[in-house]
Scaffold this motif. Structure first.
Motif, PDB file in Angstrom:
ATOM      1  N   GLY A 112       0.803  -1.204   0.000  1.00 30.35           N
ATOM      2  CA  GLY A 112       0.000   0.000   0.000  1.00 30.35           C
ATOM      3  C   GLY A 112       0.838   1.258   0.000  1.00 30.35           C
ATOM      4  O   GLY A 112       2.064   1.210   0.167  1.00 30.35           O
ATOM      5  N   PHE A 113       0.152   2.373  -0.200  1.00 24.46           N
ATOM      6  CA  PHE A 113       0.802   3.676  -0.139  1.00 24.46           C
ATOM      7  C   PHE A 113       0.982   4.055   1.332  1.00 24.46           C
ATOM      8  O   PHE A 113       0.001   4.235   2.062  1.00 24.46           O
ATOM      9  N   VAL A 114       2.221   4.150   1.755  1.00 23.40           N
ATOM     10  CA  VAL A 114       2.542   4.457   3.150  1.00 23.40           C
ATOM     11  C   VAL A 114       3.575   5.573   3.195  1.00 23.40           C
ATOM     12  O   VAL A 114       4.284   5.834   2.217  1.00 23.40           O
ATOM     13  N   SER A 115       3.659   6.227   4.343  1.00 23.21           N
ATOM     14  CA  SER A 115       4.671   7.264   4.541  1.00 23.21           C
ATOM     15  C   SER A 115       6.053   6.714   4.199  1.00 23.21           C
ATOM     16  O   SER A 115       6.387   5.582   4.560  1.00 23.21           O
ATOM     17  N   SER A 116       6.844   7.505   3.517  1.00 19.62           N
ATOM     18  CA  SER A 116       8.162   7.054   3.065  1.00 19.62           C
ATOM     19  C   SER A 116       8.999   6.502   4.207  1.00 19.62           C
ATOM     20  O   SER A 116       9.745   5.534   4.037  1.00 19.62           O
ATOM     21  N   ILE A 117       8.881   7.104   5.381  1.00 18.05           N
ATOM     22  CA  ILE A 117       9.712   6.678   6.504  1.00 18.05           C
ATOM     23  C   ILE A 117       9.390   5.253   6.945  1.00 18.05           C
ATOM     24  O   ILE A 117      10.250   4.578   7.522  1.00 18.05           O
ATOM     25  N   GLU A 118       8.187   4.755   6.656  1.00 21.49           N
ATOM     26  CA  GLU A 118       7.864   3.377   7.036  1.00 21.49           C
ATOM     27  C   GLU A 118       8.800   2.399   6.345  1.00 21.49           C
ATOM     28  O   GLU A 118       9.270   1.442   6.956  1.00 21.49           O
ATOM     29  N   GLY A 171      11.822   3.198   5.352  1.00 21.89           N
ATOM     30  CA  GLY A 171      13.132   3.445   5.945  1.00 21.89           C
ATOM     31  C   GLY A 171      13.323   2.790   7.296  1.00 21.89           C
ATOM     32  O   GLY A 171      14.431   2.392   7.656  1.00 21.89           O
ATOM     33  N   LYS A 172      12.247   2.655   8.064  1.00 21.93           N
ATOM     34  CA  LYS A 172      12.330   2.046   9.395  1.00 21.93           C
ATOM     35  C   LYS A 172      12.414   0.528   9.340  1.00 21.93           C
ATOM     36  O   LYS A 172      12.981  -0.099  10.241  1.00 21.93           O
ATOM     37  N   PHE A 232      16.581   9.935   3.515  1.00 26.59           N
ATOM     38  CA  PHE A 232      17.033   8.854   4.384  1.00 26.59           C
ATOM     39  C   PHE A 232      18.428   9.125   4.949  1.00 26.59           C
ATOM     40  O   PHE A 232      18.724   8.759   6.093  1.00 26.59           O
ATOM     41  N   GLN A 233      19.283   9.767   4.160  1.00 27.88           N
ATOM     42  CA  GLN A 233      20.627  10.097   4.669  1.00 27.88           C
ATOM     43  C   GLN A 233      20.547  11.059   5.849  1.00 27.88           C
ATOM     44  O   GLN A 233      21.304  10.925   6.820  1.00 27.88           O
ATOM     45  N   PHE A 234      19.645  12.027   5.780  1.00 26.39           N
ATOM     46  CA  PHE A 234      19.420  12.894   6.943  1.00 26.39           C
ATOM     47  C   PHE A 234      18.943  12.078   8.142  1.00 26.39           C
ATOM     48  O   PHE A 234      19.415  12.276   9.272  1.00 26.39           O
ATOM     49  N   LEU A 235      18.002  11.162   7.915  1.00 20.36           N
ATOM     50  CA  LEU A 235      17.450  10.363   9.007  1.00 20.36           C
ATOM     51  C   LEU A 235      18.493   9.421   9.595  1.00 20.36           C
ATOM     52  O   LEU A 235      18.509   9.186  10.809  1.00 20.36           O
ATOM     53  N   ILE A 236      19.365   8.891   8.755  1.00 20.57           N
ATOM     54  CA  ILE A 236      20.458   8.039   9.250  1.00 20.57           C
ATOM     55  C   ILE A 236      21.419   8.864  10.100  1.00 20.57           C
ATOM     56  O   ILE A 236      21.815   8.451  11.197  1.00 20.57           O
ATOM     57  N   ILE A 289      16.660   6.352  11.603  1.00 22.48           N
ATOM     58  CA  ILE A 289      16.620   5.050  10.952  1.00 22.48           C
ATOM     59  C   ILE A 289      18.039   4.516  10.847  1.00 22.48           C
ATOM     60  O   ILE A 289      19.009   5.251  11.072  1.00 22.48           O
ATOM     61  N   GLN A 290      18.167   3.248  10.468  1.00 23.86           N
ATOM     62  CA  GLN A 290      19.482   2.622  10.379  1.00 23.86           C
ATOM     63  C   GLN A 290      20.031   2.689   8.955  1.00 23.86           C
ATOM     64  O   GLN A 290      19.286   2.896   7.991  1.00 23.86           O
ATOM     65  N   GLU A 291      21.340   2.473   8.823  1.00 25.28           N
ATOM     66  CA  GLU A 291      22.006   2.564   7.526  1.00 25.28           C
ATOM     67  C   GLU A 291      21.491   1.548   6.523  1.00 25.28           C
ATOM     68  O   GLU A 291      21.590   1.756   5.307  1.00 25.28           O
ATOM     69  N   LYS A 292      20.918   0.452   7.005  1.00 26.60           N
ATOM     70  CA  LYS A 292      20.435  -0.594   6.101  1.00 26.60           C
ATOM     71  C   LYS A 292      19.242  -0.139   5.256  1.00 26.60           C
ATOM     72  O   LYS A 292      18.807  -0.857   4.349  1.00 26.60           O
TER      73      LYS A 292
END
Length: 282
Positions: A57-63, A65-66, A259-263, A268-271
């Motif tokens: 489904g369409f979910v927030s991008s961060i989902e 990433g997590k 994602f690089q900002f979030l890492i 979130i993790q590097e993976k």
């Protein structure tokens, strides 16, 4: 008995105006007993995808990433914008540089937008407000210096709000990074990819068809959807013209930058990188 054992694909979609081109085409043209549409707020769909009570489904991008080990991203699909978006907005009584230590109310509906506003404030403007989470439509006008609103709530508040400043987060991100912003992706669980690849490829094709037909038919989409907010049909069309539904290489680059900002911020993790895509349309 055979029918009861048939696999039913559970497909999540948000019924916000920004998804209307895909959503309206899907509900009017897709007739499959083995495909079930699940309509919820972004935060609820993220939880359902994580728990396995929907398959994609369409979910927030961060989902994604997590939990990148759980998902792939369907190629060619996003909810994104290359600049102002109008439905991810920080409404504030003061300029951004005066929000350090101020009370800021965050929507509980989308963690991607929450993390985006934190990057904009803390990384770009070097201010750290006191964050609260709650129902922005019930927020007292004097209790919070600023509120973060998304989706249809943001469109309604922008029309009627008494806040002096309205900051479009997509516009700020574009000016700071030179990149579009990807608010949502269409993520699919890895176990569904492995167990039902042919069904997934069929769903993928239909979503891409709905995307293309919906974008080409905005006038009809606005006839159906504008009154829900409510917006005039012209404002509805102008808004939808700013929303994009593809996932081009530039959009993938933008998602990687987010994602690089979030890492870096250890959210979130590097993976989470590199991105894993599903593109089996043969």
């Amino acid at each position: 008995m055979e029918q009861s054992n048939q696999k039913v694909a559970r497909i999540g979609m948000v019924k916000y105006l920004n998804t209307a081109p895909i959503h309206e085409k899907w509900i009017t043209s897709v007739q499959r007993d083995d495909w079930q549409l699940v309509e919820e707020a972004p935060s609820v769909l993220c939880k359902k995808l994580d728990e396995g009570t929907i398959d994609l489904g369409f979910v927030s991008s961060i989902e994604y990433g997590k939990h990148p080990e759980k998902y792939k991203i369907l190629s060619g699909l996003s909810i994104s914008a290359n600049g102002p978006v109008a439905s991810v907005v920080l409404l504030s009584h003061v300029p951004l540089n005066q929000l350090d230590g101020a009370d800021l109310l965050l929507t509980s509906q989308s963690e991607t937008s929450v993390q985006l506003v934190k990057i904009i404030l803390e990384e770009f403007h070097k201010v750290t407000p006191k964050y609260h989470t709650g129902d922005i439509l019930e927020a007292g006008k004097d209790k919070f210096k600023a509120i973060l609103a998304i989706g249809d709530d943001a469109l309604r508040l922008v029309e009627s709000a008494t806040y002096l400043y309205q900051f479009d987060l997509g516009d700020i991100w574009k000016r700071q990074t030179g990149l579009p912003f990807v608010y949502a992706v269409c993520a699919v669980r890895e176990d569904f990819c492995e167990s039902h690849p042919e069904m997934l490829a069929d769903i993928h094709r239909e979503l891409l068809r709905c995307r293309d037909e919906g974008v080409a038919d905005l006038e009809a989409i606005c006839e159906i959807s504008a009154a829900r907010i409510p917006l005039s049909k012209k404002k509805c069309r102008d808004y939808l013209l700013a929303i994009q539904y593809d996932l081009s290489p530039q959009k993938c680059k933008a998602l990687e930058a987010f994602f690089q900002f979030l890492i870096k911020r250890k959210t979130i993790q590097e993976k989470a990188l590199p991105l894993k895509m599903f593109a089996n349309l043969s």
